[in-house]
Design a protein around this motif. Structure first.
Motif, mmCIF file in Angstrom:
data_model
loop_
_atom_site.group_PDB
_atom_site.id
_atom_site.type_symbol
_atom_site.label_atom_id
_atom_site.label_comp_id
_atom_site.label_asym_id
_atom_site.label_seq_id
_atom_site.Cartn_x
_atom_site.Cartn_y
_atom_site.Cartn_z
ATOM 1 N N VAL A 19 -31.962 22.647 -33.920
ATOM 2 C CA VAL A 19 -32.978 21.819 -33.261
ATOM 3 C C VAL A 19 -32.749 21.838 -31.753
ATOM 4 C CG1 VAL A 19 -33.965 19.506 -33.111
ATOM 5 C CG2 VAL A 19 -33.248 20.403 -35.319
ATOM 6 N N SER A 20 -33.809 22.137 -31.012
ATOM 7 C CA SER A 20 -33.701 22.267 -29.559
ATOM 8 C C SER A 20 -33.693 20.895 -28.879
ATOM 9 C CB SER A 20 -34.874 23.081 -29.016
ATOM 10 O OG SER A 20 -36.074 22.324 -29.106
ATOM 11 N N PRO A 21 -33.181 20.841 -27.649
ATOM 12 C CA PRO A 21 -33.225 19.580 -26.900
ATOM 13 C C PRO A 21 -34.649 19.045 -26.729
ATOM 14 C CG PRO A 21 -31.669 21.078 -25.877
ATOM 15 C CD PRO A 21 -32.387 21.864 -26.953
ATOM 16 N N SER A 22 -35.627 19.922 -26.572
ATOM 17 C CA SER A 22 -37.000 19.441 -26.421
ATOM 18 C C SER A 22 -37.528 18.851 -27.733
ATOM 19 C CB SER A 22 -37.928 20.551 -25.919
ATOM 20 O OG SER A 22 -38.023 21.591 -26.856
ATOM 21 N N GLU A 23 -37.123 19.403 -28.865
ATOM 22 C CA GLU A 23 -37.509 18.832 -30.155
ATOM 23 C C GLU A 23 -36.870 17.455 -30.333
ATOM 24 O OE1 GLU A 23 -38.081 22.304 -33.382
ATOM 25 O OE2 GLU A 23 -36.160 22.383 -32.306
ATOM 26 N N ILE A 24 -35.621 17.317 -29.927
ATOM 27 C CA ILE A 24 -34.940 16.021 -30.021
ATOM 28 C C ILE A 24 -35.618 15.013 -29.103
ATOM 29 C CG2 ILE A 24 -32.781 14.790 -29.540
ATOM 30 C CD1 ILE A 24 -31.312 17.317 -30.576
ATOM 31 N N ALA A 25 -35.989 15.426 -27.905
ATOM 32 C CA ALA A 25 -36.691 14.534 -26.974
ATOM 33 C C ALA A 25 -38.014 14.064 -27.583
ATOM 34 C CB ALA A 25 -36.921 15.226 -25.642
ATOM 35 N N HIS A 26 -38.693 14.952 -28.279
ATOM 36 C CA HIS A 26 -39.950 14.584 -28.951
ATOM 37 C C HIS A 26 -39.693 13.539 -30.035
ATOM 38 C CE1 HIS A 26 -43.955 14.959 -30.592
ATOM 39 N NE2 HIS A 26 -43.435 15.228 -31.782
ATOM 40 N N ILE A 27 -38.637 13.707 -30.803
ATOM 41 C CA ILE A 27 -38.276 12.731 -31.835
ATOM 42 C C ILE A 27 -37.976 11.377 -31.194
ATOM 43 C CG2 ILE A 27 -36.524 12.111 -33.574
ATOM 44 C CD1 ILE A 27 -38.506 14.308 -34.494
ATOM 45 N N GLU A 28 -37.217 11.378 -30.117
ATOM 46 C CA GLU A 28 -36.900 10.124 -29.420
ATOM 47 C C GLU A 28 -38.180 9.406 -28.999
ATOM 48 O OE1 GLU A 28 -32.748 11.841 -27.445
ATOM 49 O OE2 GLU A 28 -34.569 11.753 -26.240
ATOM 50 N N THR A 29 -39.118 10.158 -28.422
ATOM 51 C CA THR A 29 -40.380 9.579 -27.960
ATOM 52 C C THR A 29 -41.191 9.021 -29.120
ATOM 53 O OG1 THR A 29 -40.447 11.066 -26.064
ATOM 54 C CG2 THR A 29 -42.537 10.093 -26.745
ATOM 55 N N GLU A 30 -41.281 9.801 -30.190
ATOM 56 C CA GLU A 30 -42.068 9.372 -31.346
ATOM 57 C C GLU A 30 -41.445 8.162 -32.046
ATOM 58 O OE1 GLU A 30 -45.151 10.557 -32.365
ATOM 59 O OE2 GLU A 30 -45.016 11.484 -30.395
ATOM 60 N N PHE A 31 -40.121 8.138 -32.132
ATOM 61 C CA PHE A 31 -39.463 6.995 -32.781
ATOM 62 C C PHE A 31 -39.700 5.728 -31.966
ATOM 63 C CE2 PHE A 31 -35.684 6.434 -35.871
ATOM 64 C CZ PHE A 31 -36.074 5.142 -36.193
ATOM 65 N N THR A 32 -39.480 5.793 -30.671
ATOM 66 C CA THR A 32 -39.641 4.593 -29.851
ATOM 67 C C THR A 32 -41.097 4.125 -29.790
ATOM 68 O OG1 THR A 32 -39.732 5.921 -27.827
ATOM 69 C CG2 THR A 32 -37.584 5.041 -28.466
ATOM 70 N N ALA A 33 -42.035 5.029 -30.001
ATOM 71 C CA ALA A 33 -43.456 4.657 -29.993
ATOM 72 C C ALA A 33 -43.825 3.780 -31.183
ATOM 73 C CB ALA A 33 -44.317 5.911 -29.982
ATOM 74 N N LEU A 34 -43.000 3.757 -32.215
ATOM 75 C CA LEU A 34 -43.312 2.947 -33.389
ATOM 76 C C LEU A 34 -43.428 1.464 -33.051
ATOM 77 C CD1 LEU A 34 -41.124 4.611 -36.172
ATOM 78 C CD2 LEU A 34 -43.594 4.842 -35.796
ATOM 79 N N LYS A 35 -42.676 1.002 -32.068
ATOM 80 C CA LYS A 35 -42.747 -0.420 -31.706
ATOM 81 C C LYS A 35 -44.157 -0.802 -31.279
ATOM 82 C CE LYS A 35 -40.718 -4.155 -29.035
ATOM 83 N NZ LYS A 35 -41.980 -4.830 -28.826
ATOM 84 N N GLY A 36 -44.834 0.072 -30.566
ATOM 85 C CA GLY A 36 -46.197 -0.208 -30.126
ATOM 86 C C GLY A 36 -47.252 0.005 -31.197
ATOM 87 N N LYS A 37 -46.876 0.646 -32.279
ATOM 88 C CA LYS A 37 -47.831 0.950 -33.348
ATOM 89 C C LYS A 37 -47.721 0.016 -34.550
ATOM 90 C CE LYS A 37 -47.841 5.900 -32.306
ATOM 91 N NZ LYS A 37 -47.527 7.244 -32.822
#
Length: 100
Positions: A15-33
């Protein structure tokens, strides 16, 4: 008392660093959803003890109670995120506890 939902992630070596960054962004977005998520914090392992067993990320979600967690787990936004997350995982550990 608040209920905490702790999620530890171990990513596949491929898994690339950019894929991990995407996961971080998507996980933290759950609070707003998902309105039952009262708080969401996360970080990466920085322990000097060397006992992380390859787990690099920790996410902690806070719910008012077990009913909040019960609403979160089957929520469409959570399930959609899990489908994005699964292909990147080598392992995951989930632990829930009531804060005392």
């Amino acid at each position: 008392m608040s209920l905490r939902h702790l999620v530890l992630l171990k990513f596949k070596a491929s898994v690339s660093p950019s894929e991990i960054a995407h996961i971080e962004t998507e996980f933290t977005a759950l609070k707003g959803k998902i309105d039952v998520v009262q708080a969401l914090e996360w970080g990466t392992n920085n322990s000097p003890e060397g006992l992380a067993k390859g787990f690099s990320h920790c996410f902690q979600l806070t719910f008012a109670d077990a009913a909040g967690r019960a609403a979160y787990l089957p929520h469409a936004a959570h399930l959609d995120f899990v489908e994005v997350l699964k292909p990147t995982l080598d392992d995951v550990l989930v632990l829930d506890y009531t804060a005392v």
